[in-house]
Enzyme design. Structure first.
Site, PDB file in Angstrom:
ATOM      1  CB  SER A  84      -0.923   0.017   1.227  1.00 20.51           C
ATOM      2  OG  SER A  84      -0.153   0.220   2.406  1.00 20.51           O
ATOM      3  CB  THR A 133      -6.554   3.687  -3.529  1.00 20.17           C
ATOM      4  OG1 THR A 133      -6.057   5.011  -3.418  1.00 20.17           O
ATOM      5  CG2 THR A 133      -5.943   3.070  -4.796  1.00 20.17           C
ATOM      6  CG  ASP A 134      -8.140   8.939  -3.435  1.00 22.26           C
ATOM      7  OD1 ASP A 134      -7.087   8.277  -3.270  1.00 22.26           O
ATOM      8  OD2 ASP A 134      -8.342  10.035  -2.858  1.00 22.26           O
ATOM      9  CD  GLU A 135      -2.306   7.078  -4.074  1.00 28.55           C
ATOM     10  OE1 GLU A 135      -1.431   6.683  -4.861  1.00 28.55           O
ATOM     11  OE2 GLU A 135      -2.056   7.420  -2.907  1.00 28.55           O
ATOM     12  CE1 TYR A 159      -1.582   0.857  -3.115  1.00 26.72           C
ATOM     13  CE2 TYR A 159      -1.955   3.184  -3.588  1.00 26.72           C
ATOM     14  CZ  TYR A 159      -2.358   2.001  -2.979  1.00 26.72           C
ATOM     15  OH  TYR A 159      -3.517   1.961  -2.249  1.00 26.72           O
ATOM     16  CE  LYS A 163      -5.790  -1.250  -4.032  1.00 25.88           C
ATOM     17  NZ  LYS A 163      -6.117  -2.356  -3.090  1.00 25.88           N
TER      18      LYS A 163
HETATM   19  P1  NAD Z   1      -1.400  -1.824   5.026  1.00 21.01           P
HETATM   20  O1  NAD Z   1      -0.153  -1.786   4.212  1.00 21.01           O
HETATM   21  O2  NAD Z   1      -1.402  -1.181   6.362  1.00 21.01           O
HETATM   22  O3  NAD Z   1      -1.838  -3.341   5.265  1.00 21.01           O
HETATM   23  C1  NAD Z   1      -1.812  -4.292   4.243  1.00 21.01           C
HETATM   24  C2  NAD Z   1      -2.008  -5.667   4.872  1.00 21.01           C
HETATM   25  O4  NAD Z   1      -2.014  -6.639   3.805  1.00 21.01           O
HETATM   26  C3  NAD Z   1      -0.883  -6.067   5.852  1.00 21.01           C
HETATM   27  O5  NAD Z   1      -1.443  -6.626   7.014  1.00 21.01           O
HETATM   28  C4  NAD Z   1      -0.095  -7.113   5.067  1.00 21.01           C
HETATM   29  O6  NAD Z   1       0.549  -8.074   5.890  1.00 21.01           O
HETATM   30  C5  NAD Z   1      -1.169  -7.730   4.188  1.00 21.01           C
HETATM   31  N1  NAD Z   1      -0.617  -8.336   2.965  1.00 21.01           N
HETATM   32  C6  NAD Z   1       0.269  -7.773   2.087  1.00 21.01           C
HETATM   33  N2  NAD Z   1       0.557  -8.644   1.101  1.00 21.01           N
HETATM   34  C7  NAD Z   1      -0.178  -9.774   1.352  1.00 21.01           C
HETATM   35  C8  NAD Z   1      -0.310 -11.022   0.680  1.00 21.01           C
HETATM   36  N3  NAD Z   1       0.365 -11.309  -0.437  1.00 21.01           N
HETATM   37  N4  NAD Z   1      -1.172 -11.933   1.203  1.00 21.01           N
HETATM   38  C9  NAD Z   1      -1.868 -11.659   2.351  1.00 21.01           C
HETATM   39  N5  NAD Z   1      -1.751 -10.515   3.029  1.00 21.01           N
HETATM   40  C10 NAD Z   1      -0.919  -9.580   2.530  1.00 21.01           C
HETATM   41  O7  NAD Z   1      -2.531  -1.244   4.089  1.00 21.01           O
HETATM   42  P2  NAD Z   1      -3.782  -0.325   4.476  1.00 21.01           P
HETATM   43  O8  NAD Z   1      -3.355   1.083   4.518  1.00 21.01           O
HETATM   44  O9  NAD Z   1      -4.478  -0.928   5.638  1.00 21.01           O
HETATM   45  O10 NAD Z   1      -4.676  -0.514   3.155  1.00 21.01           O
HETATM   46  C11 NAD Z   1      -5.590  -1.605   3.058  1.00 21.01           C
HETATM   47  C12 NAD Z   1      -6.248  -1.559   1.682  1.00 21.01           C
HETATM   48  O11 NAD Z   1      -6.932  -0.316   1.522  1.00 21.01           O
HETATM   49  C13 NAD Z   1      -5.268  -1.654   0.524  1.00 21.01           C
HETATM   50  O12 NAD Z   1      -5.856  -2.439  -0.477  1.00 21.01           O
HETATM   51  C14 NAD Z   1      -5.085  -0.223   0.064  1.00 21.01           C
HETATM   52  O13 NAD Z   1      -4.797  -0.172  -1.321  1.00 21.01           O
HETATM   53  C15 NAD Z   1      -6.465   0.349   0.356  1.00 21.01           C
HETATM   54  N6  NAD Z   1      -6.513   1.794   0.665  1.00 21.01           N
HETATM   55  C16 NAD Z   1      -5.668   2.350   1.597  1.00 21.01           C
HETATM   56  C17 NAD Z   1      -5.782   3.705   1.913  1.00 21.01           C
HETATM   57  C18 NAD Z   1      -4.913   4.362   2.958  1.00 21.01           C
HETATM   58  O14 NAD Z   1      -4.961   5.585   3.108  1.00 21.01           O
HETATM   59  N7  NAD Z   1      -4.116   3.620   3.729  1.00 21.01           N
HETATM   60  C19 NAD Z   1      -6.752   4.481   1.280  1.00 21.01           C
HETATM   61  C20 NAD Z   1      -7.591   3.882   0.316  1.00 21.01           C
HETATM   62  C21 NAD Z   1      -7.463   2.532   0.038  1.00 21.01           C
HETATM   63  O1  DAU Z   2      -5.278   8.312  -1.470  1.00 22.03           O
HETATM   64  C1  DAU Z   2      -5.284   7.041  -0.903  1.00 22.03           C
HETATM   65  C2  DAU Z   2      -3.859   6.557  -0.685  1.00 22.03           C
HETATM   66  O2  DAU Z   2      -3.328   7.289   0.420  1.00 22.03           O
HETATM   67  C3  DAU Z   2      -3.777   5.065  -0.425  1.00 22.03           C
HETATM   68  O3  DAU Z   2      -4.233   4.366  -1.558  1.00 22.03           O
HETATM   69  C4  DAU Z   2      -2.344   4.640  -0.080  1.00 22.03           C
HETATM   70  O4  DAU Z   2      -2.306   3.272   0.251  1.00 22.03           O
HETATM   71  C5  DAU Z   2      -1.887   5.463   1.109  1.00 22.03           C
HETATM   72  O5  DAU Z   2      -0.544   5.141   1.436  1.00 22.03           O
HETATM   73  C6  DAU Z   2      -2.017   6.953   0.811  1.00 22.03           C
HETATM   74  O6  DAU Z   2      -1.085   7.352  -0.229  1.00 22.03           O
HETATM   75  P1  DAU Z   2      -0.252   8.724  -0.153  1.00 22.03           P
HETATM   76  O7  DAU Z   2       0.928   8.593  -1.019  1.00 22.03           O
HETATM   77  O8  DAU Z   2      -1.138   9.896  -0.359  1.00 22.03           O
HETATM   78  O9  DAU Z   2       0.135   8.688   1.426  1.00 22.03           O
HETATM   79  P2  DAU Z   2       1.505   9.047   2.190  1.00 22.03           P
HETATM   80  O10 DAU Z   2       1.170   9.083   3.647  1.00 22.03           O
HETATM   81  O11 DAU Z   2       2.651   8.222   1.740  1.00 22.03           O
HETATM   82  O12 DAU Z   2       1.772  10.550   1.722  1.00 22.03           O
HETATM   83  C7  DAU Z   2       0.812  11.576   1.932  1.00 22.03           C
HETATM   84  C8  DAU Z   2       1.352  12.830   1.284  1.00 22.03           C
HETATM   85  O13 DAU Z   2       2.499  13.275   2.047  1.00 22.03           O
HETATM   86  C9  DAU Z   2       1.854  12.624  -0.131  1.00 22.03           C
HETATM   87  O14 DAU Z   2       1.556  13.779  -0.899  1.00 22.03           O
HETATM   88  C10 DAU Z   2       3.367  12.470   0.024  1.00 22.03           C
HETATM   89  C11 DAU Z   2       3.676  13.320   1.236  1.00 22.03           C
HETATM   90  N1  DAU Z   2       4.830  12.873   2.080  1.00 22.03           N
HETATM   91  C12 DAU Z   2       4.844  11.567   2.483  1.00 22.03           C
HETATM   92  C13 DAU Z   2       5.895  11.102   3.270  1.00 22.03           C
HETATM   93  C14 DAU Z   2       5.945   9.654   3.703  1.00 22.03           C
HETATM   94  C15 DAU Z   2       5.789  13.770   2.486  1.00 22.03           C
HETATM   95  O15 DAU Z   2       5.731  14.966   2.135  1.00 22.03           O
HETATM   96  N2  DAU Z   2       6.818  13.301   3.263  1.00 22.03           N
HETATM   97  C16 DAU Z   2       6.933  12.010   3.661  1.00 22.03           C
HETATM   98  O16 DAU Z   2       7.938  11.643   4.355  1.00 22.03           O
END
Ligand code: NAD
Ligand code: DAU
Length: 356
Positions: A84, A133-135, A159, A163
């Site tokens: 992710s 994700t919205d990405e 990434y 997705k």
């Molecule tokens: P995360 O990275 O915190 O957790 C991912 C989990 O998936 C972990 O527990 C990891 O062990 C497990 N995993 C990874 N590869 C695997 C595999 N091959 N088999 C089984 N398990 C596996 O991710 P998150 O932030 O909790 O995101 C969860 C979902 O939501 C993802 O699909 C991500 O794309 C989506 N999403 C995340 C965000 C965000 O802001 N974090 C926003 C929108 C959507």
């Molecule tokens: O929009 C949904 C997505 O949000 C999810 O699909 C992803 O799994 C999740 O990781 C998240 O992606 P981002 O890239 O937006 O999240 P991140 O926290 O990595 O970064 C948020 C913003 O901050 C981005 O514009 C990059 C910036 N950033 C990030 C890090 C780690 C910094 O400026 N400095 C940093 O050290």
């Protein structure tokens, strides 16, 4: 219901598992490989519950998946397992292709074969909920637009491309094979148990340790932040109430520039953790502008009208209330923090920020 949840040891997955065990009578089977991002400590509140079970399984392992479906006989799948982190996808895309595309394909096939063995009400009620994700929509640079469910896909990073691929596979399995799917695309989540490679927890923990707060580029990029427990509620609603084949955007109506997020965290820490590390006058003095992320998306913003109208879901937390809760949570959970900041995490920090 019996719900098979993939990625339930991750940030959002663990919030979904906690939500379902604590607020419903459903049973959960958590299927997680436990990569660096998976942490069973995030499930301590529920892991002794008799309605919860865990299997350490890779979603790319089709034979293992078939066994789990046969034994557990789920009524629904909620698919959150993924790689992710955008920055990791840039430095090493292979795991993203493997888990997010091949893993989703294997899970779809395991679900389809299992679903074909069902009959009657159990078959028609089955759901495959893909969490995305919205990405996948790319960015909204220089516009006032919002992402709609109909916005064309234009992913920017390895990434988001992986997705987007997984979303297309899920929709194809619905159209071609009739698999009863629902799909959600959500904006940036934040809240408790967030792995500290992501912006908000990274900034909180670096500030408390007196380390620099790395802001990519000029910090003007915009994200739409949603409190993770609001997302978990939305996901459960979609899984249980949405019509088959529907897609929903989920967002927090909380557009913020990265630099403003970092400054808000610093302000909260001045109030909640006034005893700063030695030599630090103000937390904001730690802000450091570093090399930008390649291909960095400038702005994400969700139009969440459809889920409000169809399913009556709106977020409960504002960014102000949610961020305060989050900062306080990290202050109160130093044990959890210490455990995730071990070995592999240190290697990532050295690799990512050494030449920033
Ligand atoms: P995360 O990275 O915190 O957790 C991912 C989990 O998936 C972990 O527990 C990891 O062990 C497990 N995993 C990874 N590869 C695997 C595999 N091959 N088999 C089984 N398990 C596996 O991710 P998150 O932030 O909790 O995101 C969860 C979902 O939501 C993802 O699909 C991500 O794309 C989506 N999403 C995340 C965000 C965000 O802001 N974090 C926003 C929108 C959507
Ligand atoms: O929009 C949904 C997505 O949000 C999810 O699909 C992803 O799994 C999740 O990781 C998240 O992606 P981002 O890239 O937006 O999240 P991140 O926290 O990595 O970064 C948020 C913003 O901050 C981005 O514009 C990059 C910036 N950033 C990030 C890090 C780690 C910094 O400026 N400095 C940093 O050290």
């Amino acid at each position: 219901m019996k719900i098979l949840i993939t990625g339930g040891a991750g940030f959002i997955g663990s919030a979904v598992v906690r939500h379902i065990i604590q607020n419903t009578n459903n049973e959960v089977l958590n299927v997680d490989k436990l990569t660096y991002a998976g942490n069973l400590e995030s499930l301590k509140e529920v892991d002794q519950n008799e309605r919860y079970q865990f299997s350490q399984t890779d979603i790319c392992d089709r034979i293992a998946l078939d066994e789990l479906f046969k034994d557990f006989q789920p009524d629904a799948v909620m698919h959150l397992a993924a790689e992710s982190h955008v920055d990791r996808s840039i430095s090493g895309p292979a795991d993203f292709i493997e888990t997010n595309i091949i893993g989703t394909y294997q899970l779809l096939e395991a679900s389809r074969y299992y679903w074909n063995t069902l009959a009657g009400e159990k078959k028609s009620a089955f759901r495959f909920h893909h969490i995305s994700t919205d990405e996948v929509y790319g960015d909204l640079e220089g516009t006032e637009d919002l992402f709609l469910e109909t916005t064309p896909y234009a992913p920017s990073s390895p990434y988001s491309a992986s997705k987007a691929s997984s979303d297309h596979l899920v929709c194809a399995w619905h159209r071609t094979y009739g698999l009863p799917i629902v799909l959600t695309n959500c904006s940036n989540n934040y809240g408790p148990y967030h792995f500290p490679e992501k912006l908000i927890p990274l900034v909180i923990l670096n500030a408390l340790a007196g380390k620099s707060l790395p802001v990519y580029g000029n910090g003007a990029q915009i994200r739409d932040w949603l409190y993770v427990e609001d997302h978990a509620r939305a996901l459960y609603k979609v899984m249980t109430e949405a019509k088959v084949g529907e897609t929903y955007n989920i967002g927090g109506h909380n557009e913020q520039k990265n630099i403003d997020v970092v400054k808000s965290i610093c302000e909260l820490l001045e109030e909640l953790a006034p005893n700063k590390p030695e030599g630090i006058a103000q937390y904001q003095d730690l802000i450091t502008y570093v090399t930008d992320r390649p291909g960095h998306d400038l702005r994400y913003a969700i139009d969440a009208t459809k889920i409000k109208q169809d399913l009556n879901w709106v977020p409960e937390e504002t960014f102000k209330t949610g961020l305060r809760k989050t900062v306080q949570w990290y202050l109160d959970h130093q044990d959890w923090v210490r455990n995730v900041q071990s070995g592999e995490y240190q290697n990532w920090v050295i690799q990512q920020y050494a030449n920033a």
